[in-house]
Motif scaffolding. Structure first.
Motif, PDB file in Angstrom:
ATOM      1  N   CYS A  93      12.486  -8.501  -1.098  1.00  0.00           N
ATOM      2  CA  CYS A  93      12.439  -9.963  -0.929  1.00  0.00           C
ATOM      3  C   CYS A  93      11.452 -10.606  -1.905  1.00  0.00           C
ATOM      4  O   CYS A  93      11.142 -11.800  -1.790  1.00  0.00           O
ATOM      5  CB  CYS A  93      12.067 -10.320   0.504  1.00  0.00           C
ATOM      6  SG  CYS A  93      13.307  -9.820   1.710  1.00  0.00           S
ATOM      7  N   GLY A  94      10.920  -9.828  -2.838  1.00  0.00           N
ATOM      8  CA  GLY A  94      10.138 -10.411  -3.925  1.00  0.00           C
ATOM      9  C   GLY A  94       8.702 -10.750  -3.599  1.00  0.00           C
ATOM     10  O   GLY A  94       8.108 -11.615  -4.249  1.00  0.00           O
ATOM     11  N   VAL A  95       8.124 -10.085  -2.577  1.00  0.00           N
ATOM     12  CA  VAL A  95       6.696 -10.326  -2.318  1.00  0.00           C
ATOM     13  C   VAL A  95       5.914  -9.027  -2.502  1.00  0.00           C
ATOM     14  O   VAL A  95       6.473  -7.925  -2.388  1.00  0.00           O
ATOM     15  CB  VAL A  95       6.434 -10.910  -0.902  1.00  0.00           C
ATOM     16  CG1 VAL A  95       7.236 -12.167  -0.660  1.00  0.00           C
ATOM     17  CG2 VAL A  95       6.687  -9.888   0.187  1.00  0.00           C
ATOM     18  N   HIS A  96       4.621  -9.167  -2.791  1.00  0.00           N
ATOM     19  CA  HIS A  96       3.753  -8.004  -2.930  1.00  0.00           C
ATOM     20  C   HIS A  96       3.369  -7.524  -1.527  1.00  0.00           C
ATOM     21  O   HIS A  96       2.764  -8.267  -0.751  1.00  0.00           O
ATOM     22  CB  HIS A  96       2.505  -8.378  -3.734  1.00  0.00           C
ATOM     23  CG  HIS A  96       1.511  -7.275  -3.823  1.00  0.00           C
ATOM     24  ND1 HIS A  96       1.604  -6.260  -4.748  1.00  0.00           N
ATOM     25  CD2 HIS A  96       0.409  -7.004  -3.075  1.00  0.00           C
ATOM     26  CE1 HIS A  96       0.598  -5.413  -4.577  1.00  0.00           C
ATOM     27  NE2 HIS A  96      -0.143  -5.844  -3.573  1.00  0.00           N
ATOM     28  N   GLY A  97       3.726  -6.283  -1.181  1.00  0.00           N
ATOM     29  CA  GLY A  97       3.472  -5.753   0.154  1.00  0.00           C
ATOM     30  C   GLY A  97       2.166  -4.989   0.240  1.00  0.00           C
ATOM     31  O   GLY A  97       1.799  -4.253  -0.677  1.00  0.00           O
ATOM     32  N   MET A  98       1.468  -5.160   1.378  1.00  0.00           N
ATOM     33  CA  MET A  98       0.199  -4.460   1.613  1.00  0.00           C
ATOM     34  C   MET A  98       0.250  -3.873   3.021  1.00  0.00           C
ATOM     35  O   MET A  98       1.013  -4.343   3.870  1.00  0.00           O
ATOM     36  CB  MET A  98      -0.964  -5.453   1.496  1.00  0.00           C
ATOM     37  CG  MET A  98      -0.925  -6.215   0.165  1.00  0.00           C
ATOM     38  SD  MET A  98      -2.228  -7.444   0.014  1.00  0.00           S
ATOM     39  CE  MET A  98      -1.722  -8.645   1.224  1.00  0.00           C
ATOM     40  N   THR A  99      -0.599  -2.853   3.284  1.00  0.00           N
ATOM     41  CA  THR A  99      -0.519  -2.165   4.572  1.00  0.00           C
ATOM     42  C   THR A  99      -1.881  -1.979   5.219  1.00  0.00           C
ATOM     43  O   THR A  99      -2.864  -1.670   4.547  1.00  0.00           O
ATOM     44  CB  THR A  99       0.099  -0.760   4.406  1.00  0.00           C
ATOM     45  OG1 THR A  99      -0.675  -0.033   3.444  1.00  0.00           O
ATOM     46  CG2 THR A  99       1.533  -0.816   3.940  1.00  0.00           C
ATOM     47  N   ALA A 100      -1.910  -2.162   6.531  1.00  0.00           N
ATOM     48  CA  ALA A 100      -3.006  -1.664   7.360  1.00  0.00           C
ATOM     49  C   ALA A 100      -2.338  -0.663   8.288  1.00  0.00           C
ATOM     50  O   ALA A 100      -1.603  -1.047   9.208  1.00  0.00           O
ATOM     51  CB  ALA A 100      -3.663  -2.797   8.138  1.00  0.00           C
ATOM     52  N   VAL A 101      -2.541   0.633   8.019  1.00  0.00           N
ATOM     53  CA  VAL A 101      -1.836   1.672   8.782  1.00  0.00           C
ATOM     54  C   VAL A 101      -2.533   1.863  10.126  1.00  0.00           C
ATOM     55  O   VAL A 101      -3.743   2.079  10.197  1.00  0.00           O
ATOM     56  CB  VAL A 101      -1.808   3.011   8.010  1.00  0.00           C
ATOM     57  CG1 VAL A 101      -0.973   4.038   8.769  1.00  0.00           C
ATOM     58  CG2 VAL A 101      -1.239   2.817   6.623  1.00  0.00           C
ATOM     59  N   THR A 102      -1.739   1.766  11.205  1.00  0.00           N
ATOM     60  CA  THR A 102      -2.297   1.856  12.569  1.00  0.00           C
ATOM     61  C   THR A 102      -2.131   3.241  13.172  1.00  0.00           C
ATOM     62  O   THR A 102      -2.899   3.642  14.038  1.00  0.00           O
ATOM     63  CB  THR A 102      -1.571   0.872  13.495  1.00  0.00           C
ATOM     64  OG1 THR A 102      -0.152   1.172  13.439  1.00  0.00           O
ATOM     65  CG2 THR A 102      -1.804  -0.560  13.060  1.00  0.00           C
ATOM     66  N   ALA A 103      -1.061   3.945  12.763  1.00  0.00           N
ATOM     67  CA  ALA A 103      -0.748   5.258  13.340  1.00  0.00           C
ATOM     68  C   ALA A 103       0.148   6.008  12.372  1.00  0.00           C
ATOM     69  O   ALA A 103       0.906   5.393  11.622  1.00  0.00           O
ATOM     70  CB  ALA A 103      -0.012   5.079  14.675  1.00  0.00           C
ATOM     71  N   VAL A 104       0.017   7.335  12.389  1.00  0.00           N
ATOM     72  CA  VAL A 104       0.921   8.179  11.596  1.00  0.00           C
ATOM     73  C   VAL A 104       1.877   8.839  12.581  1.00  0.00           C
ATOM     74  O   VAL A 104       1.430   9.498  13.532  1.00  0.00           O
ATOM     75  CB  VAL A 104       0.119   9.249  10.824  1.00  0.00           C
ATOM     76  CG1 VAL A 104       1.055  10.234  10.135  1.00  0.00           C
ATOM     77  CG2 VAL A 104      -0.814   8.585   9.816  1.00  0.00           C
ATOM     78  N   THR A 105       3.174   8.641  12.392  1.00  0.00           N
ATOM     79  CA  THR A 105       4.116   9.317  13.283  1.00  0.00           C
ATOM     80  C   THR A 105       4.760  10.496  12.570  1.00  0.00           C
ATOM     81  O   THR A 105       4.932  10.488  11.348  1.00  0.00           O
ATOM     82  CB  THR A 105       5.247   8.394  13.798  1.00  0.00           C
ATOM     83  OG1 THR A 105       6.156   8.091  12.737  1.00  0.00           O
ATOM     84  CG2 THR A 105       4.706   7.131  14.415  1.00  0.00           C
TER      85      THR A 105
END
Ligand code: ATP
Ligand code: HMH
Length: 290
Positions: free
Chosen positions: A47-59
């Motif tokens: 969708c043309g936006v720069h994505g960033m992450t705050a990872v809460t859990a690893v599954t």
């Protein structure tokens, strides 16, 4: 700091010297690559936006199911939000798996601090992910109460599916006619907008979702595709909406854009592994063009 970005005169200028809009997902990972933050990042990209992450859990997850979940310490989740908000800036944010009340409290405190939430600078989409497509719970029992009582009142938009509506309100929606009552009950928890997703109404020949702001209801009609491969549909929908909000769209326009995106994603869903395959987040890219 400014000097780092100066282009020496003898080199070509890069094509862009302004950044695209930015979106943050506060969510869990899926080792199978179909759902969670993996799906969110691909939808943001598409969708043309720069994505960033705050990872809460690893599954530990594949197309068959979820066999493990390890929570990231809540202070690390909050620190990830702070790191991107203070340096890069967040134009819109969404949540996925928030597996415990302690994580939810840490996330909400960080969001409050950085202007993310209802009535604040940055729109906040809360997707109350309760279980995986194959039915494994993705949160502790205390997290559902915290989502409803603490996160919903701070949300610009909440996006429950019908299982989540049942868990949160006790309403067992069986047809399109039940969606408005469900939306009203969820709206009473305090968000600006509620989007009730209709994917689980398997007897309905169409997928007509409902957007509600406490006064007016907007129907979002779409076709229903005959596929079992819908892993990540909800994540992709919420992410495409978040991307549109990051670009400055109004809520009705953002949700309409998200619905168009997720419908195409389901149309192009593909089989993978032995279980439920993912919706496609790259239908805009023809495989033949690679
Ligand atoms: N078979 C289908 N054909 C077309 N659209 C679908 C289909 N299934 C779901 N959708 C659409 O996908 C979006 C996600 O809805 P759904 O109710 O499946 O969410 P969800 O249960 O949170 O998804 P998931 O748990 O698979 O990530 C909605 O817009 C819904 O109408
Ligand atoms: C990590 C993660 N987030 C969300 C979902 C729901 O699609 C899932 N199955 N896994």
């Amino acid at each position: 700091m400014g000097r780092m970005h100066e282009t020496p005169g003898h080199l070509r200028r890069p094509a862009h010297d302004t950044a695209p809009p930015t979106a943050l997902t506060i969510a869990g990972s899926d080792s199978g690559g179909s759902a969670g933050m993996h799906a969110d990042l691909r939808a943001f990209f598409s969708c043309g936006v720069h994505g960033m992450t705050a990872v809460t859990a690893v599954t530990v997850q594949n197309t068959v199911g979820v066999t493990g979940l390890v929570e990231i310490p809540p202070e690390t989740v909050a620190a990830q939000i702070g790191a991107v908000a203070t340096d890069i800036g967040v134009d819109a944010a969404k949540t996925g798996v928030l597996s415990s009340a302690t994580t939810i409290e840490a996330v909400l405190a960080a969001c409050d601090e950085h202007g993310i939430g209802r009535g604040r600078r940055t729109p906040f989409v809360v997707d109350p992910v309760a279980a995986s497509r194959s039915g494994e719970p993705l949160l502790r029992p205390d997290a559902l109460d915290a989502l409803r009582d603490e996160a919903f009142p701070r949300a610009t938009l909440v996006t429950p599916n019908l299982d989540e509506v049942r868990l949160l309100t006790g309403i067992d929606a069986r047809s399109r006619d039940d969606l408005l009552d469900a939306a009203k009950a969820v709206h009473d928890f305090g968000p600006d907008w509620v989007l009730i997703k209709s994917g689980h109404l398997l007897d309905d020949p169409k997928c007509v979702d409902l957007l509600f702001d406490g006064t007016d209801a907007i129907q979002l009609p779409g076709p229903r595709y005959s596929t079992v491969h819908t892993h990540g549909a909800g994540d992709v929908f919420a992410s495409a909406i978040t991307a549109a909000l990051a670009k400055g769209a109004s809520m009705p326009d953002a949700v309409a854009a998200g619905k168009r995106f997720v419908t195409r994603s389901v149309e192009h869903a593909y089989p993978l592994g032995a279980g439920v395959g993912p919706v496609s987040t790259f239908w805009r890219v023809s495989p033949r063009s690679l």
